[in-house]
Design a protein around this motif. Structure first.
Motif, short mmCIF file in Angstrom:
data_model
loop_
_atom_site.label_atom_id
_atom_site.label_comp_id
_atom_site.label_asym_id
_atom_site.label_seq_id
_atom_site.Cartn_x
_atom_site.Cartn_y
_atom_site.Cartn_z
N ASP A 106 0.85 -1.19 0.00
CA ASP A 106 0.00 0.00 0.00
C ASP A 106 0.89 1.24 0.00
O ASP A 106 1.91 1.28 0.69
CB ASP A 106 -0.90 0.02 1.24
CG ASP A 106 -2.03 -0.98 1.16
OD1 ASP A 106 -2.79 -0.94 0.18
OD2 ASP A 106 -2.15 -1.81 2.08
N GLY A 107 0.46 2.25 -0.74
CA GLY A 107 1.25 3.47 -0.85
C GLY A 107 0.94 4.53 0.18
O GLY A 107 1.67 5.51 0.29
N CYS A 108 -0.13 4.35 0.96
CA CYS A 108 -0.47 5.34 1.98
C CYS A 108 -1.39 4.72 3.03
O CYS A 108 -1.71 3.54 2.96
CB CYS A 108 -1.11 6.57 1.35
SG CYS A 108 -2.75 6.28 0.68
N GLN A 109 -1.81 5.55 3.97
CA GLN A 109 -2.64 5.07 5.06
C GLN A 109 -4.02 4.60 4.62
O GLN A 109 -4.71 3.90 5.35
CB GLN A 109 -2.83 6.17 6.13
CG GLN A 109 -1.58 6.55 6.84
CD GLN A 109 -0.91 7.77 6.22
OE1 GLN A 109 -1.05 8.04 5.03
NE2 GLN A 109 -0.15 8.49 7.00
N ASN A 110 -4.44 4.95 3.43
CA ASN A 110 -5.77 4.55 2.96
C ASN A 110 -5.88 3.05 2.70
O ASN A 110 -6.98 2.51 2.65
CB ASN A 110 -6.16 5.32 1.70
CG ASN A 110 -6.39 6.77 1.98
OD1 ASN A 110 -6.80 7.14 3.07
ND2 ASN A 110 -6.11 7.62 1.01
N ASN B 181 3.12 -1.17 4.12
CA ASN B 181 2.58 0.16 3.90
C ASN B 181 3.78 1.12 3.84
O ASN B 181 4.51 1.26 4.83
CB ASN B 181 1.63 0.56 5.03
CG ASN B 181 0.94 1.87 4.73
OD1 ASN B 181 1.58 2.90 4.67
ND2 ASN B 181 -0.37 1.82 4.57
N VAL C 75 4.09 4.35 3.76
CA VAL C 75 4.08 5.49 4.68
C VAL C 75 4.24 5.03 6.12
O VAL C 75 5.10 5.52 6.85
CB VAL C 75 2.78 6.31 4.51
CG1 VAL C 75 2.68 7.39 5.57
CG2 VAL C 75 2.71 6.92 3.13
N HIS C 76 3.45 4.07 6.53
CA HIS C 76 3.44 3.63 7.93
C HIS C 76 4.68 2.81 8.28
O HIS C 76 5.35 3.08 9.28
CB HIS C 76 2.18 2.81 8.21
CG HIS C 76 2.07 2.35 9.62
ND1 HIS C 76 2.48 1.09 10.01
CD2 HIS C 76 1.62 2.97 10.73
CE1 HIS C 76 2.28 0.97 11.31
NE2 HIS C 76 1.76 2.09 11.77
N PRO D 139 7.34 9.36 2.76
CA PRO D 139 6.22 10.30 2.65
C PRO D 139 5.54 10.22 1.29
O PRO D 139 6.21 10.03 0.27
CB PRO D 139 6.87 11.67 2.85
CG PRO D 139 8.30 11.48 2.47
CD PRO D 139 8.63 10.05 2.80
N LYS D 140 4.23 10.33 1.30
CA LYS D 140 3.47 10.34 0.05
C LYS D 140 3.45 11.77 -0.47
O LYS D 140 3.00 12.68 0.22
CB LYS D 140 2.05 9.83 0.26
CG LYS D 140 1.26 9.79 -1.02
CD LYS D 140 -0.07 9.11 -0.87
CE LYS D 140 -0.78 9.08 -2.20
NZ LYS D 140 -2.00 8.34 -2.16
#
Length: 75
Positions: free
Chosen positions: A16-20, A39, A41-42, A47-48
């Motif tokens: 996954d590229g971000c928290q979504n 993930n 970002v996490h 940073p995205k």
């Protein structure tokens, strides 16, 4: 068509590229068993920044991502 390919895989790693968590959510919605997730970002603190263009990334972030994927495959 992708479902047959996924069902043949021994291990499913979702990136996954971000928290979504969109990639994870799509596979979960389709009932695909996810073995491991990453993930950016996490987990890797990458940073995205957008909008994105193909191949618009820092090489150190790519190296960090590849190293983590290899670690997930080994462990």
């Amino acid at each position: 068509m992708y479902r047959k390919t996924i069902e043949k895989a021994k291990t499913i790693i979702v990136i996954d590229g971000c928290q979504n968590r969109r990639a994870t959510k799509i596979l979960e919605k389709d009932g695909i068993a996810i073995h491991k997730t990453l993930n950016l970002v996490h987990d890797l603190k990458i940073p995205k920044v957008g909008p994105f263009k193909p191949f618009d990334f820092k090489h150190e972030d790519m190296d960090k991502t590849v190293d983590k994927i290899i670690q997930l495959c080994e462990g």
